[in-house]
Design a protein around this motif. Sequence first.
Motif, short mmCIF file in Angstrom:
data_model
loop_
_atom_site.label_atom_id
_atom_site.label_comp_id
_atom_site.label_asym_id
_atom_site.label_seq_id
_atom_site.Cartn_x
_atom_site.Cartn_y
_atom_site.Cartn_z
N GLU A 53 11.59 -5.74 10.26
CA GLU A 53 10.14 -5.67 10.43
C GLU A 53 9.60 -4.33 9.92
OE1 GLU A 53 9.89 -6.54 14.60
OE2 GLU A 53 9.84 -8.70 14.26
N ASN A 54 10.36 -3.25 10.13
CA ASN A 54 9.96 -1.95 9.62
C ASN A 54 10.00 -1.92 8.09
OD1 ASN A 54 9.50 -0.89 12.16
ND2 ASN A 54 11.53 0.00 12.34
N PHE A 55 11.01 -2.56 7.51
CA PHE A 55 11.07 -2.66 6.05
C PHE A 55 9.83 -3.37 5.52
CE2 PHE A 55 16.02 -2.84 6.07
CZ PHE A 55 16.09 -1.47 6.24
N ALA A 56 9.47 -4.47 6.17
CA ALA A 56 8.30 -5.24 5.76
C ALA A 56 7.03 -4.40 5.86
CB ALA A 56 8.17 -6.51 6.61
N GLU A 57 6.94 -3.60 6.91
CA GLU A 57 5.78 -2.73 7.08
C GLU A 57 5.70 -1.71 5.94
OE1 GLU A 57 4.36 0.62 10.24
OE2 GLU A 57 5.17 -1.23 11.07
N GLY A 58 6.84 -1.17 5.55
CA GLY A 58 6.88 -0.24 4.42
C GLY A 58 6.43 -0.91 3.14
N ASN A 59 6.86 -2.16 2.92
CA ASN A 59 6.42 -2.90 1.74
C ASN A 59 4.91 -3.13 1.77
OD1 ASN A 59 9.44 -4.28 2.15
ND2 ASN A 59 8.89 -3.80 0.04
N ALA A 60 4.37 -3.42 2.95
CA ALA A 60 2.93 -3.63 3.07
C ALA A 60 2.16 -2.36 2.70
CB ALA A 60 2.59 -4.07 4.49
N LYS A 61 2.65 -1.22 3.14
CA LYS A 61 1.99 0.06 2.82
C LYS A 61 2.05 0.34 1.32
CE LYS A 61 2.72 2.16 7.32
NZ LYS A 61 3.42 3.19 8.08
N ARG A 62 3.22 0.10 0.71
CA ARG A 62 3.34 0.32 -0.74
C ARG A 62 2.45 -0.64 -1.51
NH1 ARG A 62 8.37 1.40 1.05
NH2 ARG A 62 9.15 -0.71 0.73
N THR A 63 2.38 -1.89 -1.05
CA THR A 63 1.52 -2.87 -1.69
C THR A 63 0.07 -2.40 -1.66
OG1 THR A 63 3.01 -4.69 -1.15
CG2 THR A 63 0.72 -5.27 -1.64
N LYS A 64 -0.37 -1.92 -0.51
CA LYS A 64 -1.74 -1.42 -0.38
C LYS A 64 -2.00 -0.26 -1.33
CE LYS A 64 -5.69 -0.50 1.97
NZ LYS A 64 -6.56 0.04 0.95
N GLN A 65 -1.05 0.66 -1.44
CA GLN A 65 -1.20 1.80 -2.35
C GLN A 65 -1.29 1.34 -3.80
OE1 GLN A 65 2.28 3.93 -1.09
NE2 GLN A 65 1.11 5.34 0.19
N LEU A 66 -0.46 0.38 -4.16
CA LEU A 66 -0.49 -0.14 -5.53
C LEU A 66 -1.81 -0.85 -5.82
CD1 LEU A 66 3.15 -1.53 -5.67
CD2 LEU A 66 2.24 0.30 -7.12
N ILE A 67 -2.30 -1.63 -4.88
CA ILE A 67 -3.58 -2.32 -5.05
C ILE A 67 -4.71 -1.31 -5.18
CG2 ILE A 67 -5.28 -3.79 -3.87
CD1 ILE A 67 -2.84 -5.39 -2.76
N ASP A 68 -4.69 -0.27 -4.36
CA ASP A 68 -5.72 0.77 -4.44
C ASP A 68 -5.71 1.44 -5.81
OD1 ASP A 68 -6.48 0.22 -1.85
OD2 ASP A 68 -5.48 1.98 -0.99
N GLU A 69 -4.53 1.75 -6.32
CA GLU A 69 -4.40 2.39 -7.63
C GLU A 69 -4.91 1.47 -8.73
OE1 GLU A 69 -4.06 5.41 -9.96
OE2 GLU A 69 -3.27 5.64 -7.93
N LEU A 70 -4.57 0.20 -8.65
CA LEU A 70 -5.01 -0.78 -9.63
C LEU A 70 -6.52 -0.93 -9.60
CD1 LEU A 70 -3.91 -2.79 -11.74
CD2 LEU A 70 -3.77 -4.48 -9.92
N ASN A 71 -7.10 -1.04 -8.41
CA ASN A 71 -8.55 -1.17 -8.27
C ASN A 71 -9.28 0.08 -8.75
OD1 ASN A 71 -8.39 -3.75 -7.24
ND2 ASN A 71 -8.41 -3.08 -5.11
N GLU A 72 -8.72 1.24 -8.49
CA GLU A 72 -9.33 2.49 -8.94
C GLU A 72 -9.40 2.51 -10.46
OE1 GLU A 72 -8.01 7.10 -9.09
OE2 GLU A 72 -7.93 6.15 -7.11
N ASN A 73 -8.35 2.04 -11.10
CA ASN A 73 -8.35 2.00 -12.56
C ASN A 73 -9.38 1.02 -13.08
OD1 ASN A 73 -7.21 2.46 -15.29
ND2 ASN A 73 -6.70 0.31 -15.08
N LYS A 74 -9.48 -0.15 -12.47
CA LYS A 74 -10.43 -1.16 -12.93
C LYS A 74 -11.87 -0.70 -12.76
CE LYS A 74 -7.40 -5.10 -12.40
NZ LYS A 74 -7.11 -6.37 -11.74
#
Length: 77
Positions: A53-74
């Motif tokens: 469950e902690n691994f999944a939480e880490g993936n969720a945080k990384r996913t959010k960071q990647l989405i934020d970076e992608l949206n910032e670029n767009k």
Amino acid sequence: MTANIFKGKNEDEKNNLEEILEHSIEVEEDLMRSYLITAERIHDDDELKERLENFAEGNAKRTKQLIDELNENKEKK
């Protein structure tokens, strides 16, 4: 605050980076689902279940960071 990895890049490089980010988001989401599904199936090892469950939480945080970076670029296009 996210670093702007696209600063000073030409359009082809930006598109390539966007594709990489989008692929990375998919990978992180797949891993997150796998960890959560596996954790749900574990009934006799609370410690392992919690780690997954902690691994999944880490993936969720990384996913959010990647989405934020992608949206910032767009937004800057």
